[in-house]
Design a protein around this motif. Structure first.
Motif, PDB file in Angstrom:
ATOM      1  N   VAL A   1     -33.059  -8.744 -12.511  1.00 38.09           N
ATOM      2  CA  VAL A   1     -31.609  -8.855 -12.384  1.00 38.09           C
ATOM      3  C   VAL A   1     -31.059  -9.780 -13.465  1.00 38.09           C
ATOM      4  O   VAL A   1     -30.034  -9.489 -14.109  1.00 38.09           O
ATOM      5  CB  VAL A   1     -31.227  -9.366 -10.984  1.00 38.09           C
ATOM      6  CG1 VAL A   1     -29.716  -9.546 -10.865  1.00 38.09           C
ATOM      7  CG2 VAL A   1     -31.722  -8.418  -9.906  1.00 38.09           C
ATOM      8  N   GLY A   2     -31.758 -10.900 -13.687  1.00 39.43           N
ATOM      9  CA  GLY A   2     -31.324 -11.837 -14.711  1.00 39.43           C
ATOM     10  C   GLY A   2     -31.392 -11.253 -16.105  1.00 39.43           C
ATOM     11  O   GLY A   2     -30.512 -11.504 -16.930  1.00 39.43           O
ATOM     12  N   ALA A   3     -32.421 -10.464 -16.387  1.00 40.41           N
ATOM     13  CA  ALA A   3     -32.546  -9.853 -17.709  1.00 40.41           C
ATOM     14  C   ALA A   3     -31.405  -8.882 -17.968  1.00 40.41           C
ATOM     15  O   ALA A   3     -30.824  -8.854 -19.064  1.00 40.41           O
ATOM     16  CB  ALA A   3     -33.889  -9.138 -17.829  1.00 40.41           C
ATOM     17  N   THR A   4     -31.050  -8.081 -16.958  1.00 39.90           N
ATOM     18  CA  THR A   4     -29.958  -7.120 -17.122  1.00 39.90           C
ATOM     19  C   THR A   4     -28.620  -7.823 -17.314  1.00 39.90           C
ATOM     20  O   THR A   4     -27.863  -7.531 -18.253  1.00 39.90           O
ATOM     21  CB  THR A   4     -29.883  -6.186 -15.900  1.00 39.90           C
ATOM     22  OG1 THR A   4     -31.144  -5.546 -15.718  1.00 39.90           O
ATOM     23  CG2 THR A   4     -28.802  -5.138 -16.088  1.00 39.90           C
ATOM     24  N   GLY A   5     -28.307  -8.768 -16.420  1.00 44.59           N
ATOM     25  CA  GLY A   5     -27.053  -9.499 -16.538  1.00 44.59           C
ATOM     26  C   GLY A   5     -26.986 -10.355 -17.784  1.00 44.59           C
ATOM     27  O   GLY A   5     -25.928 -10.466 -18.418  1.00 44.59           O
ATOM     28  N   GLY A   6     -28.121 -10.954 -18.162  1.00 44.23           N
ATOM     29  CA  GLY A   6     -28.145 -11.765 -19.376  1.00 44.23           C
ATOM     30  C   GLY A   6     -27.878 -10.965 -20.620  1.00 44.23           C
ATOM     31  O   GLY A   6     -27.191 -11.421 -21.542  1.00 44.23           O
TER      32      GLY A   6
END
Length: 460
Positions: free
Chosen positions: A157-162
């Motif tokens: 999730v963090g990779a996508t949002g980042g």
């Protein structure tokens, strides 16, 4: 005289009143700007805590020595281990809480059109209560069940949002470069020193970019290895040279007279930083020398302590702070929004060149001011409607929380992860960062050629 001021500040913390300082010498502040600044302060505070968790390995010892009942508090954690308060996993949990805080506010303020409603009042006030809510969200991440599963899922999730926030960050950088050049160019007809300032800053930017290119060419290339490093250094340098020449070409100058080398200098420096970040994330390469494998294309100073990764993390955090402050302090009126959408933004007649142009307004005058207890003037610029999207503002901070998590932890890397060895110095991180270079250059190039491709959209 101090009593009304104290009462107003108490109302700011626990009520819906506008937030201002108890200082009459402070400059005027818009209600919308003050609100955005307060949310940015929350964001920077949590981000600083995350950086401290990562940059200082001895933070656990310092906490144990100075905080009473530390051992008892650790026993109440699900992990039963005080190490959960520092390191990669702690950053993931704290950023999870901050992301939840801003996401809830993004949903809560959806389709708010006026500042007179109760949802807008909560958005613009109750700062102390919201601060407690933010602390509760960040602390709640340490008590989540099945934390191993949570960390594995949350990193994706963090990779996508980042990555999405990285695109917004690149757009802000391009818009910042254009606005900087336009503002300083407007002062040339009144004072030629602004032209000298433009030339000096442009020269400094390209000097830094060339120095970075030479540094990477010397230490991140090798005559027997690192072929990709050579290719991408040459490619990125060529693309930066191309967009610089394109910015000052006659057909671009005809459509955009304010286009110049200052913008391309800002973009070039940022691309060089992204290139350095990508090369430092690339898996190590070795060559055989005197019967032994020797690591090549590495950071020349303190390589054993991963000095290049510390530089990348530090610079990335500074850039993130700058983007957040710029997005909050700069105006979000129609002129700024058009700039982000690459529409033509004609220079207003009252444009005044200034060193700190980010904090200036767009020429909007507001007569509704309130001075409380001899304190700071507050201009209520949202009486007729909101000047920016509350929901979008919080959503950007939600994405920024994920980007902080990924940047501080060097993208995917955290303690005791099953894929740690695979993702540390990995090709996936290398390609993400290298692709960011090309996206940044493409965005800037589009702002230059868009008036030729879509002339009707850029008609005054």
């Amino acid at each position: 005289m101090c009593t009304p001021c104290c009462i107003s500040q108490l109302a700011c913390c626990c009520g819906s009143a506008a937030c201002s300082l108890c200082c009459g010498c402070c400059p005027k502040i818009k209600q919308s700007t003050g609100t955005r600044f307060m949310y940015a302060l929350y964001f920077l505070l949590v981000t600083s805590i995350c950086v401290i968790m990562m940059l200082f390995p001895t933070v656990e010892n310092e906490i144990r020595d100075h905080i009473p009942f530390y051992a008892e508090m650790c026993q109440n954690l699900n992990t039963g281990n005080c190490k959960a308060l520092v390191g990669y996993s702690a950053v993931y949990k704290v950023c999870f809480g901050m992301a939840c805080f801003f996401f809830v506010f993004s949903v809560f303020t959806f389709r708010v059109r006026t500042s007179t409603g109760w949802r807008a009042a909560i958005h613009n006030g109750f700062w102390f209560l919201k601060f407690l809510a933010l602390l509760g969200c960040c602390a709640g991440g340490f008590f989540l069940p099945n934390q191993d599963t949570f960390l594995e899922v949350w990193r994706y999730v963090g990779a996508t949002g980042g990555f999405i926030f990285l695109l917004i960050q690149l757009m802000l950088l391009v818009e910042f470069a254009h606005r900087w050049n336009k503002n300083w160019t407007s002062g040339i007809k009144y004072n030629k020193l602004w032209y000298a300032a433009l030339a000096l800053v442009t020269l400094m930017l390209f000097t830094v970019a060339v120095g970075a290119l030479v540094f990477m060419s010397v230490y991140y290339t090798h005559h027997e290895a690192c072929t990709l490093n050579k290719i991408f250094l040459g490619l990125n340098a060529t693309l930066c040279l191309f967009v610089s020449l394109l910015a000052i070409s006659p057909f671009i100058q005809k459509l955009q007279p304010t286009s110049g080398l200052l913008q391309s200098g800002v973009i070039t420096v940022y691309v060089m930083y992204l290139t350095f970040s990508a090369l430092s994330s690339k898996p190590i390469e070795t060559v055989e020398k005197d019967g032994a494998n020797v690591t090549v294309c590495k950071f020349p100073f303190n390589y054993g302590s991963e000095g290049d990764k510390k530089i990348v993390t530090g610079v990335g955090t500074v850039i993130l702070f700058g983007c957040v402050l710029y997005s909050c302090l700069t105006s979000t009126t129609r002129r700024s929004s058009d700039a982000l959408r690459v529409c033509r933004t004609t220079m207003p007649e009252n444009e005044r060149a200034r060193c700190c142009f980010c904090c200036g307004d767009d020429g909007d005058d507001y007569e509704d001011e309130e001075r409380k207890g001899g304190g700071q003037n507050v201009m209520y610029d949202e009486r007729e409607g909101t000047v920016y999207s509350y929901s979008y503002f919080h959503f950007v901070f939600f994405l920024g929380s994920l980007y902080v998590m990924m940047t501080v932890t060097n993208w995917f890397h955290y303690e005791d992860a099953k894929l740690e060895k695979f993702l540390d110095d990995s090709w996936s991180v290398f390609w993400i960062k290298m692709a960011s270079c090309w996206v940044c250059l493409l965005l800037y190039m589009w702002t230059l050629v868009a008036p030729m491709i879509c002339p009707k959209r850029f008609e005054a």
